[in-house]
Enzyme design. Structure first.
Site, PDB file in Angstrom:
ATOM      1  N   ALA A  18      24.047  15.103  30.281  1.00  0.00           N
ATOM      2  CA  ALA A  18      23.734  14.994  31.711  1.00  0.00           C
ATOM      3  C   ALA A  18      22.706  13.899  31.970  1.00  0.00           C
ATOM      4  O   ALA A  18      22.797  13.174  32.957  1.00  0.00           O
ATOM      5  CB  ALA A  18      23.225  16.329  32.246  1.00  0.00           C
ATOM      6  N   GLU A  19      21.740  13.788  31.085  1.00  0.00           N
ATOM      7  CA  GLU A  19      20.650  12.834  31.293  1.00  0.00           C
ATOM      8  C   GLU A  19      21.073  11.389  31.057  1.00  0.00           C
ATOM      9  O   GLU A  19      20.720  10.505  31.831  1.00  0.00           O
ATOM     10  CB  GLU A  19      19.462  13.180  30.383  1.00  0.00           C
ATOM     11  CG  GLU A  19      18.711  14.437  30.788  1.00  0.00           C
ATOM     12  CD  GLU A  19      17.893  14.265  32.050  1.00  0.00           C
ATOM     13  OE1 GLU A  19      17.644  13.127  32.480  1.00  0.00           O
ATOM     14  OE2 GLU A  19      17.494  15.297  32.624  1.00  0.00           O
ATOM     15  N   SER A  20      21.801  11.140  29.967  1.00  0.00           N
ATOM     16  CA  SER A  20      22.067   9.754  29.579  1.00  0.00           C
ATOM     17  C   SER A  20      23.508   9.482  29.182  1.00  0.00           C
ATOM     18  O   SER A  20      23.851   8.335  28.891  1.00  0.00           O
ATOM     19  CB  SER A  20      21.173   9.366  28.394  1.00  0.00           C
ATOM     20  OG  SER A  20      21.587  10.077  27.228  1.00  0.00           O
TER      21      SER A  20
END
Length: 128
Positions: A18-20
């Protein structure tokens, strides 16, 4: 305090995705960097170099573990990971993080189901 029992490799994978999207060079408009999208002040507080993928991953896992230990549930810990612990109400999550939390919980559910299916296949092959 040690490791939260809520901290799993699947949760870390879901947060990283989700982050990267797994991109160690990811950079957000706010300056968050790397696999776990650590903000500069967070990375500094954890004593890690956010531009080093190994340190970024370690720092993100450590920070996620801290939030899990503090809040005691995954949804609030994810909300805190995304918006900062001060932005999370005593009950529920920060409304601005709703989509983020749901995305990770859905991926976590899928990863856990996938793992369960794989272990079932392994058990079936051992039984034959």
């Amino acid at each position: 305090p040690g490791k939260s029992p809520l901290l799993t490799s699947n949760l870390v994978k879901a947060v990283m995705n989700a982050e990267s999207g797994g991109n160690p060079n990811a950079l957000s408009p706010t300056g968050a960097t790397g696999l776990m999208q650590l903000e500069p002040m967070t990375a500094q507080g954890l004593g890690v170099n956010a531009h080093n993928p190994g340190q970024n991953l370690w720092g993100g896992i450590t920070y996620l573990n801290q939030q899990l230990q503090h809040f005691g549930n995954i949804a609030q810990a994810l909300s805190a990971y995304n918006a900062g612990p001060g932005a999370v109400p005593a009950q529920g999550i920060n409304g601005a993080t709703q989509g983020y939390v749901e995305e990770i919980l859905n991926e976590l559910k899928a990863l856990n189901a996938q793992m369960h299916n794989l272990s079932g296949l392994a058990n079936q092959s051992q039984a034959t």
